[in-house]
Design an enzyme around this catalytic site. Structure first.
Site, PDB file in Angstrom:
ATOM      1  N   TYR A  90      12.600  -2.225 -16.261  1.00  0.00           N
ATOM      2  CA  TYR A  90      12.335  -3.127 -17.397  1.00  0.00           C
ATOM      3  C   TYR A  90      13.147  -2.712 -18.618  1.00  0.00           C
ATOM      4  O   TYR A  90      13.890  -3.519 -19.196  1.00  0.00           O
ATOM      5  CB  TYR A  90      10.834  -3.136 -17.735  1.00  0.00           C
ATOM      6  CG  TYR A  90      10.540  -3.621 -19.134  1.00  0.00           C
ATOM      7  CD1 TYR A  90      10.709  -4.949 -19.489  1.00  0.00           C
ATOM      8  CD2 TYR A  90      10.108  -2.726 -20.133  1.00  0.00           C
ATOM      9  CE1 TYR A  90      10.462  -5.390 -20.783  1.00  0.00           C
ATOM     10  CE2 TYR A  90       9.857  -3.161 -21.423  1.00  0.00           C
ATOM     11  CZ  TYR A  90      10.035  -4.485 -21.751  1.00  0.00           C
ATOM     12  OH  TYR A  90       9.803  -4.917 -23.035  1.00  0.00           O
TER      13      TYR A  90
ATOM     14  N   THR B 237      12.574  -3.677 -27.609  1.00  0.00           N
ATOM     15  CA  THR B 237      11.446  -2.762 -27.457  1.00  0.00           C
ATOM     16  C   THR B 237      11.831  -1.309 -27.740  1.00  0.00           C
ATOM     17  O   THR B 237      12.970  -0.900 -27.491  1.00  0.00           O
ATOM     18  CB  THR B 237      10.887  -2.870 -26.017  1.00  0.00           C
ATOM     19  OG1 THR B 237       9.998  -1.782 -25.775  1.00  0.00           O
ATOM     20  CG2 THR B 237      11.995  -2.820 -24.971  1.00  0.00           C
ATOM     21  N   ASP B 238      10.853  -0.529 -28.170  1.00  0.00           N
ATOM     22  CA  ASP B 238      11.078   0.916 -28.352  1.00  0.00           C
ATOM     23  C   ASP B 238      11.366   1.605 -27.016  1.00  0.00           C
ATOM     24  O   ASP B 238      11.887   2.726 -26.997  1.00  0.00           O
ATOM     25  CB  ASP B 238       9.890   1.581 -29.064  1.00  0.00           C
ATOM     26  CG  ASP B 238       8.569   1.516 -28.301  1.00  0.00           C
ATOM     27  OD1 ASP B 238       8.510   0.864 -27.242  1.00  0.00           O
ATOM     28  OD2 ASP B 238       7.581   2.128 -28.776  1.00  0.00           O
ATOM     29  N   GLU B 239      11.042   0.933 -25.911  1.00  0.00           N
ATOM     30  CA  GLU B 239      11.256   1.562 -24.594  1.00  0.00           C
ATOM     31  C   GLU B 239      12.730   1.797 -24.275  1.00  0.00           C
ATOM     32  O   GLU B 239      13.052   2.585 -23.391  1.00  0.00           O
ATOM     33  CB  GLU B 239      10.656   0.706 -23.476  1.00  0.00           C
ATOM     34  CG  GLU B 239       9.166   0.759 -23.435  1.00  0.00           C
ATOM     35  CD  GLU B 239       8.583   0.367 -22.089  1.00  0.00           C
ATOM     36  OE1 GLU B 239       9.279   0.481 -21.061  1.00  0.00           O
ATOM     37  OE2 GLU B 239       7.426  -0.050 -22.071  1.00  0.00           O
TER      38      GLU B 239
ATOM     39  N   LYS C 149      16.271  -4.548 -20.681  1.00  0.00           N
ATOM     40  CA  LYS C 149      16.245  -4.874 -22.112  1.00  0.00           C
ATOM     41  C   LYS C 149      17.439  -4.231 -22.822  1.00  0.00           C
ATOM     42  O   LYS C 149      18.078  -4.847 -23.670  1.00  0.00           O
ATOM     43  CB  LYS C 149      14.939  -4.387 -22.753  1.00  0.00           C
ATOM     44  CG  LYS C 149      13.683  -5.120 -22.320  1.00  0.00           C
ATOM     45  CD  LYS C 149      13.622  -6.569 -22.757  1.00  0.00           C
ATOM     46  CE  LYS C 149      13.391  -6.747 -24.226  1.00  0.00           C
ATOM     47  NZ  LYS C 149      13.221  -8.200 -24.584  1.00  0.00           N
TER      48      LYS C 149
HETATM   49  P1  NAD Z   1       4.886 -11.935 -22.140  1.00  0.00           P
HETATM   50  O1  NAD Z   1       5.160 -11.507 -20.736  1.00  0.00           O
HETATM   51  O2  NAD Z   1       3.471 -12.116 -22.584  1.00  0.00           O
HETATM   52  O3  NAD Z   1       5.626 -13.323 -22.425  1.00  0.00           O
HETATM   53  C1  NAD Z   1       6.926 -13.595 -21.985  1.00  0.00           C
HETATM   54  C2  NAD Z   1       7.143 -15.101 -22.096  1.00  0.00           C
HETATM   55  O4  NAD Z   1       8.510 -15.376 -21.734  1.00  0.00           O
HETATM   56  C3  NAD Z   1       6.271 -15.930 -21.173  1.00  0.00           C
HETATM   57  O5  NAD Z   1       5.732 -17.031 -21.863  1.00  0.00           O
HETATM   58  C4  NAD Z   1       7.226 -16.384 -20.076  1.00  0.00           C
HETATM   59  O6  NAD Z   1       6.866 -17.628 -19.489  1.00  0.00           O
HETATM   60  C5  NAD Z   1       8.540 -16.476 -20.837  1.00  0.00           C
HETATM   61  N1  NAD Z   1       9.724 -16.316 -19.986  1.00  0.00           N
HETATM   62  C6  NAD Z   1       9.954 -15.350 -19.059  1.00  0.00           C
HETATM   63  N2  NAD Z   1      11.154 -15.533 -18.475  1.00  0.00           N
HETATM   64  C7  NAD Z   1      11.704 -16.632 -19.065  1.00  0.00           C
HETATM   65  C8  NAD Z   1      12.942 -17.313 -18.918  1.00  0.00           C
HETATM   66  N3  NAD Z   1      13.850 -16.931 -18.020  1.00  0.00           N
HETATM   67  N4  NAD Z   1      13.192 -18.383 -19.717  1.00  0.00           N
HETATM   68  C9  NAD Z   1      12.275 -18.805 -20.621  1.00  0.00           C
HETATM   69  N5  NAD Z   1      11.075 -18.210 -20.784  1.00  0.00           N
HETATM   70  C10 NAD Z   1      10.799 -17.133 -20.025  1.00  0.00           C
HETATM   71  O7  NAD Z   1       5.651 -10.905 -23.044  1.00  0.00           O
HETATM   72  P2  NAD Z   1       5.277 -10.268 -24.455  1.00  0.00           P
HETATM   73  O8  NAD Z   1       4.477  -9.065 -24.251  1.00  0.00           O
HETATM   74  O9  NAD Z   1       4.798 -11.337 -25.369  1.00  0.00           O
HETATM   75  O10 NAD Z   1       6.730  -9.787 -24.931  1.00  0.00           O
HETATM   76  C11 NAD Z   1       7.568 -10.669 -25.663  1.00  0.00           C
HETATM   77  C12 NAD Z   1       8.845  -9.949 -26.009  1.00  0.00           C
HETATM   78  O11 NAD Z   1       8.553  -8.808 -26.797  1.00  0.00           O
HETATM   79  C13 NAD Z   1       9.625  -9.427 -24.793  1.00  0.00           C
HETATM   80  O12 NAD Z   1      10.997  -9.636 -25.032  1.00  0.00           O
HETATM   81  C14 NAD Z   1       9.284  -7.950 -24.739  1.00  0.00           C
HETATM   82  O13 NAD Z   1      10.346  -7.219 -24.175  1.00  0.00           O
HETATM   83  C15 NAD Z   1       9.113  -7.639 -26.209  1.00  0.00           C
HETATM   84  N6  NAD Z   1       8.197  -6.543 -26.537  1.00  0.00           N
HETATM   85  C16 NAD Z   1       6.925  -6.516 -26.053  1.00  0.00           C
HETATM   86  C17 NAD Z   1       6.063  -5.487 -26.428  1.00  0.00           C
HETATM   87  C18 NAD Z   1       4.644  -5.415 -25.922  1.00  0.00           C
HETATM   88  O14 NAD Z   1       3.975  -4.406 -26.160  1.00  0.00           O
HETATM   89  N7  NAD Z   1       4.127  -6.428 -25.263  1.00  0.00           N
HETATM   90  C19 NAD Z   1       6.517  -4.478 -27.293  1.00  0.00           C
HETATM   91  C20 NAD Z   1       7.827  -4.536 -27.767  1.00  0.00           C
HETATM   92  C21 NAD Z   1       8.652  -5.576 -27.398  1.00  0.00           C
HETATM   93  O1  TDX Z   2      -3.201   0.204 -15.204  1.00  0.00           O
HETATM   94  C1  TDX Z   2      -2.583   0.875 -16.037  1.00  0.00           C
HETATM   95  N1  TDX Z   2      -2.937   2.182 -16.232  1.00  0.00           N
HETATM   96  C2  TDX Z   2      -2.311   3.002 -17.122  1.00  0.00           C
HETATM   97  O2  TDX Z   2      -2.675   4.177 -17.248  1.00  0.00           O
HETATM   98  C3  TDX Z   2      -1.503   0.338 -16.833  1.00  0.00           C
HETATM   99  C4  TDX Z   2      -1.074  -1.094 -16.668  1.00  0.00           C
HETATM  100  C5  TDX Z   2      -0.880   1.183 -17.729  1.00  0.00           C
HETATM  101  N2  TDX Z   2      -1.259   2.478 -17.861  1.00  0.00           N
HETATM  102  C6  TDX Z   2      -0.555   3.328 -18.835  1.00  0.00           C
HETATM  103  C7  TDX Z   2       0.947   3.332 -18.694  1.00  0.00           C
HETATM  104  C8  TDX Z   2       1.438   3.523 -20.109  1.00  0.00           C
HETATM  105  O3  TDX Z   2       1.482   4.904 -20.427  1.00  0.00           O
HETATM  106  O4  TDX Z   2      -0.806   2.788 -20.130  1.00  0.00           O
HETATM  107  C9  TDX Z   2       0.361   2.853 -20.959  1.00  0.00           C
HETATM  108  C10 TDX Z   2       0.732   1.465 -21.405  1.00  0.00           C
HETATM  109  O5  TDX Z   2       1.152   0.753 -20.256  1.00  0.00           O
HETATM  110  P1  TDX Z   2       1.608  -0.793 -20.354  1.00  0.00           P
HETATM  111  O6  TDX Z   2       0.519  -1.601 -20.980  1.00  0.00           O
HETATM  112  O7  TDX Z   2       2.095  -1.192 -19.008  1.00  0.00           O
HETATM  113  O8  TDX Z   2       2.780  -0.724 -21.427  1.00  0.00           O
HETATM  114  P2  TDX Z   2       4.151   0.112 -21.476  1.00  0.00           P
HETATM  115  O9  TDX Z   2       4.595   0.495 -20.130  1.00  0.00           O
HETATM  116  O10 TDX Z   2       3.972   1.203 -22.492  1.00  0.00           O
HETATM  117  O11 TDX Z   2       5.123  -1.024 -22.048  1.00  0.00           O
HETATM  118  C11 TDX Z   2       4.684  -1.877 -23.124  1.00  0.00           C
HETATM  119  O12 TDX Z   2       5.220  -1.484 -24.351  1.00  0.00           O
HETATM  120  C12 TDX Z   2       6.571  -1.751 -24.598  1.00  0.00           C
HETATM  121  C13 TDX Z   2       4.998  -3.349 -22.852  1.00  0.00           C
HETATM  122  O13 TDX Z   2       4.510  -3.714 -21.574  1.00  0.00           O
HETATM  123  C14 TDX Z   2       6.444  -3.638 -22.955  1.00  0.00           C
HETATM  124  O14 TDX Z   2       6.706  -5.040 -22.814  1.00  0.00           O
HETATM  125  C15 TDX Z   2       6.932  -3.192 -24.284  1.00  0.00           C
HETATM  126  O15 TDX Z   2       8.313  -3.357 -24.372  1.00  0.00           O
END
Ligand code: NAD
Ligand code: TDX
Length: 333
Positions: free
Chosen positions: A147, A123-125, A151
Site C-alpha cells: 500500500y 499518507t505518513d506511511e 502511494k
Molecule cells: P477509503 O478506502 O475509505 O475510500 C477510498 C475511496 O476511493 C472509496 O470511496 C473508493 O470507492 C474510491 N476509489 C478507490 N479506487 C478508485 C478509483 N480507481 N477511481 C475512483 N475512486 C476510487 O479511504 P480513506 O481512508 O478515506 O483514504 C482516503 C485517502 O486518504 C487515500 O488516498 C489514503 O491513502 C489517504 N489517507 C488515509 C488515511 C487513513 O487513516 N484512513 C491516512 C492518511 C492518508
Molecule cells: O485487525 C487489526 N489489528 C491490529 O492490531 C487491524 C486492522 C490493525 N491492527 C493494527 C495494525 C496497525 O499497527 O492497528 C494499527 C492500525 O492499523 P490500520 O487501521 O490497518 O491502519 P494502518 O496500517 O496504520 O494504516 C492507516 O494509516 C495510514 C490507513 O489504513 C492508511 O490508509 C493510512 O494511509
C-alpha cells in the site's frame, strides 16, 4: 474556487471533506468522482445538497473518464485509493492501478486541461517506520508495504510531473485518521463494532510496540483545504494528529468507552512487514496557520458514540464482501 472535483469522495475521508467544504464555502460546487469500490458508499453522502454536489461514478485509472470529469474545474483533490494495508498484502493489483496509474492520469489530465490546482492526498506511511523522533517533508520515502509503496509511487510520478511540466501539484501526508464513516476494516471502527457485538478484537502481536498518531478527520480535512489554498505547487505538507498511542492503549480506550471487558482482546499473529511506529512533524503546515483542534479523549468519545448511534450504517457493510474478507484475513491467525 467555484467548482472542484473530489475523487474518492464516497469513502471515509473524502466524504467528510466534501461535507466540510460545502459547509465552509457556500458558493462552492463539487463534482464527486468515485468508482464505488467495496469502500465507496453512497450512504456517506445522503445528507448533501444535490444542487451543489454532483456524484459521478468513474475510475481514475480510466484516463478518458477522469479527463472528462475534470474539464473546467478550478481544482482537483484526490482521495481515490486502495487504502487498506492488509488488503494490499493479499494482492496489490488494484493499488497499483489506482494509486500509481490513477494518479498519473490525474497529472496528465491536469496538464492537458491546465487545471490550476491539484492536491494529492497521501499518507505518513510513505516514510516508513521511525524508532525515535519524527519525519519531516525533507526525509526520503522508505515505504514498507505494498500500500505505502503504491502511494509513494504515485507521489514520485506527480512530483516528477511538477518538475518536468510545471503541473501545479501539492501533496499532503496525513497520519492515521479516525472519525465517522470509516470503513470497518481499519482498526478503530473494526474494534468498536466488534466490541459492540461482543466479538473478539484481533490485536496484532500484542499491540504493545506498534504506535500510530491519531488525527481526527475534520482536522485532516482542514489541513487538506489549507494546503489546497495556501500550499505551494511542488511541495509536500505533513498533517499530524499529535496523538501517538500504542495499539494496546487505543484498544483499551475503545473497551473502556463501551464498558466492555478486556477479555475481548484476542492476540493474533502479526501483520507481515508491520511498521512499528509512524511519526511526522507538521511544522510546515502549522506555519501556514493549521493546528489540530480535536483533543484525543474527546475525539475518541465522539467517534465511539457515532458508531453506537449509527448501527444502520455499519451493519449493512459487515455482510457479504466484508464477511468474506474478514474470514480470509483472520480465520487462520
Ligand atoms: P477509503 O478506502 O475509505 O475510500 C477510498 C475511496 O476511493 C472509496 O470511496 C473508493 O470507492 C474510491 N476509489 C478507490 N479506487 C478508485 C478509483 N480507481 N477511481 C475512483 N475512486 C476510487 O479511504 P480513506 O481512508 O478515506 O483514504 C482516503 C485517502 O486518504 C487515500 O488516498 C489514503 O491513502 C489517504 N489517507 C488515509 C488515511 C487513513 O487513516 N484512513 C491516512 C492518511 C492518508
Ligand atoms: O485487525 C487489526 N489489528 C491490529 O492490531 C487491524 C486492522 C490493525 N491492527 C493494527 C495494525 C496497525 O499497527 O492497528 C494499527 C492500525 O492499523 P490500520 O487501521 O490497518 O491502519 P494502518 O496500517 O496504520 O494504516 C492507516 O494509516 C495510514 C490507513 O489504513 C492508511 O490508509 C493510512 O494511509
Amino acid at each position: 474556487m467555484k467548482r472542484i472535483v473530489v475523487t474518492g469522495g464516497a469513502g471515509f475521508i473524502g466524504s467528510n471533506f466534501v461535507r466540510c467544504m460545502l459547509a465552509t464555502y457556500p458558493e462552492l460546487h463539487i463534482v464527486n468522482f468515485d468508482k464505488l469500490t467495496y469502500a465507496g458508499n453512497l450512504d456517506n453522502l445522503n445528507d448533501l445538497d444535490p444542487a451543489r454536489h454532483m456524484f459521478v461514478q468513474g475510475d481514475i485509472a480510466d484516463k478518458a473518464a477522469i479527463l472528462k470529469a475534470m474539464n473546467g474545474c478550478d481544482a482537483i483533490v484526490n482521495f481515490a485509493a486502495g487504502s487498506h494495508v492488509d488488503r494490499s498484502i493479499m494482492g496489490a493489483d488494484d493499488f497499483i492501478d489506482t494509486n500509481v496509474t490513477g494518479v498519473y492520469n490525474i497529472c496528465e489530465a491536469a496538464r492537458e486541461l491546465r487545471t490550476p490546482r491539484v492536491l494529492l492526498v497521501s499518507t505518513d506511511e510513505v516514510y516508513g517506520s521511525i524508532d525515535e523522533g519524527s519525519f519531516t517533508e525533507d526525509d526520503p520515502p522508505r515505504p514498507g508495504n505494498p500500500y505505502s509503496a503504491s502511494k509513494a509511487g504515485g507521489e514520485l510520478i506527480a512530483l516528477a510531473h511538477f518538475n518536468t511540466f510545471g503541473t501545479p501539484i501539492t501533496i499532503t501526508r496525513g497520519s492515521n485518521t479516525y472519525g465517522p464513516y470509516q470503513y470497518p476494516e481499519k482498526v478503530l471502527p473494526l474494534f468498536v463494532t466488534n466490541a459492540i457485538d461482543g466479538q473478539p478484537l484481533p490485536l496484532y502481536s500484542g499491540g504493545e510496540n506498534n504506535v500510530r498518531d491519531w488525527l481526527y478527520v475534520e482536522d485532516h480535512c482542514r489541513g487538506i483545504d489549507l494546503a489546497l489554498r495556501k500550499g505551494q505547487a511542488g511541495q509536500i505538507y505533513n498533517i499530524a494528529g499529535g496523538n501517538e498511542r500504542r495499539n494496546i492503549v487505543l484498544t483499551r480506550k475503545i473497551l473502556d468507552l463501551l464498558g466492555k471487558s478486556e477479555d475481548l482482546i484476542k492476540l493474533v499473529k502479526d501483520r507481515p512487514g508491520h511498521d512499528r511506529r509512524y511519526s511526522i512533524s507538521a511544522t510546515k503546515l502549522k506555519a501556514l496557520g493549521w493546528a489540530p483542534r480535536m483533543d484525543w479523549d474527546q475525539g475518541m468519545a465522539l467517534t465511539v458514540q457515532w458508531y453506537r448511534d449509527n448501527e444502520w450504517w455499519w451493519r449493512k457493510i459487515k455482510t457479504g464482501e466484508f464477511l468474506e474478507y474478514y474470514r480470509r484475513q483472520y480465520h487462520d491467525r
